[in-house]
Design a protein around this motif. Structure first.
Motif, short mmCIF file in Angstrom:
data_model
loop_
_atom_site.label_atom_id
_atom_site.label_comp_id
_atom_site.label_asym_id
_atom_site.label_seq_id
_atom_site.Cartn_x
_atom_site.Cartn_y
_atom_site.Cartn_z
N ILE A 190 0.84 -1.21 0.00
CA ILE A 190 0.00 0.00 0.00
C ILE A 190 0.87 1.24 0.00
O ILE A 190 0.61 2.21 -0.75
CB ILE A 190 -0.96 -0.03 1.20
CG1 ILE A 190 -2.00 -1.13 1.00
CG2 ILE A 190 -1.62 1.31 1.41
CD1 ILE A 190 -2.83 -1.42 2.23
N ILE A 191 1.93 1.25 0.82
CA ILE A 191 2.83 2.41 0.86
C ILE A 191 3.51 2.61 -0.50
O ILE A 191 3.65 3.73 -0.98
CB ILE A 191 3.88 2.24 1.98
CG1 ILE A 191 3.21 2.35 3.33
CG2 ILE A 191 5.01 3.23 1.84
CD1 ILE A 191 4.09 1.99 4.50
N LYS A 192 3.89 1.51 -1.16
CA LYS A 192 4.53 1.63 -2.47
C LYS A 192 3.59 2.26 -3.49
O LYS A 192 3.99 3.14 -4.26
CB LYS A 192 4.96 0.24 -2.96
CG LYS A 192 5.64 0.27 -4.32
CD LYS A 192 5.99 -1.14 -4.77
CE LYS A 192 6.73 -1.16 -6.08
NZ LYS A 192 6.04 -0.56 -7.18
N TYR A 193 2.35 1.81 -3.52
CA TYR A 193 1.42 2.37 -4.52
C TYR A 193 0.95 3.78 -4.17
O TYR A 193 0.62 4.54 -5.07
CB TYR A 193 0.23 1.42 -4.71
CG TYR A 193 0.59 0.26 -5.58
CD1 TYR A 193 0.87 0.41 -6.93
CD2 TYR A 193 0.67 -1.03 -5.04
CE1 TYR A 193 1.23 -0.67 -7.72
CE2 TYR A 193 1.01 -2.12 -5.83
CZ TYR A 193 1.30 -1.91 -7.17
OH TYR A 193 1.65 -2.98 -7.96
N LEU A 194 0.96 4.13 -2.90
CA LEU A 194 0.60 5.50 -2.53
C LEU A 194 1.74 6.48 -2.84
O LEU A 194 1.49 7.66 -3.03
CB LEU A 194 0.25 5.58 -1.05
CG LEU A 194 -1.08 4.95 -0.64
CD1 LEU A 194 -1.25 5.04 0.86
CD2 LEU A 194 -2.24 5.61 -1.36
N SER A 195 2.98 5.97 -2.87
CA SER A 195 4.12 6.87 -3.12
C SER A 195 4.39 7.11 -4.59
O SER A 195 5.24 7.91 -4.94
CB SER A 195 5.38 6.28 -2.47
OG SER A 195 5.73 5.09 -3.11
N GLU A 196 3.67 6.40 -5.50
CA GLU A 196 3.90 6.61 -6.93
C GLU A 196 3.15 7.79 -7.46
O GLU A 196 2.18 8.25 -7.00
CB GLU A 196 3.48 5.35 -7.71
CG GLU A 196 4.44 4.20 -7.48
CD GLU A 196 4.04 2.97 -8.28
OE1 GLU A 196 2.95 2.97 -8.89
OE2 GLU A 196 4.82 2.03 -8.28
#
Length: 53
Positions: free
Chosen positions: A47-53
């Protein structure tokens, strides 16, 4: 020769101070607890990875 020794000898197989334990339950709780924790960490990182894109 008279030797007077006051020794308290007990059979070590008595296990006087041993607490009853459920080894299989402890193993399963640890395994599934760690699996659940790692699952939460994995999805949190996704979730953090996709929110940071």
């Amino acid at each position: 020769m008279d030797v007077n020794v006051n020794a308290q000898v007990r059979d070590p197989r008595e296990h006087i101070n041993e607490e009853p334990r459920n080894d299989l339950g402890d193993l399963l709780a640890g395994f599934f607890g760690m699996t659940g924790f790692m699952t939460v960490v994995f999805f949190g990182m996704v979730i953090i990875k996709y929110l940071s894109e």
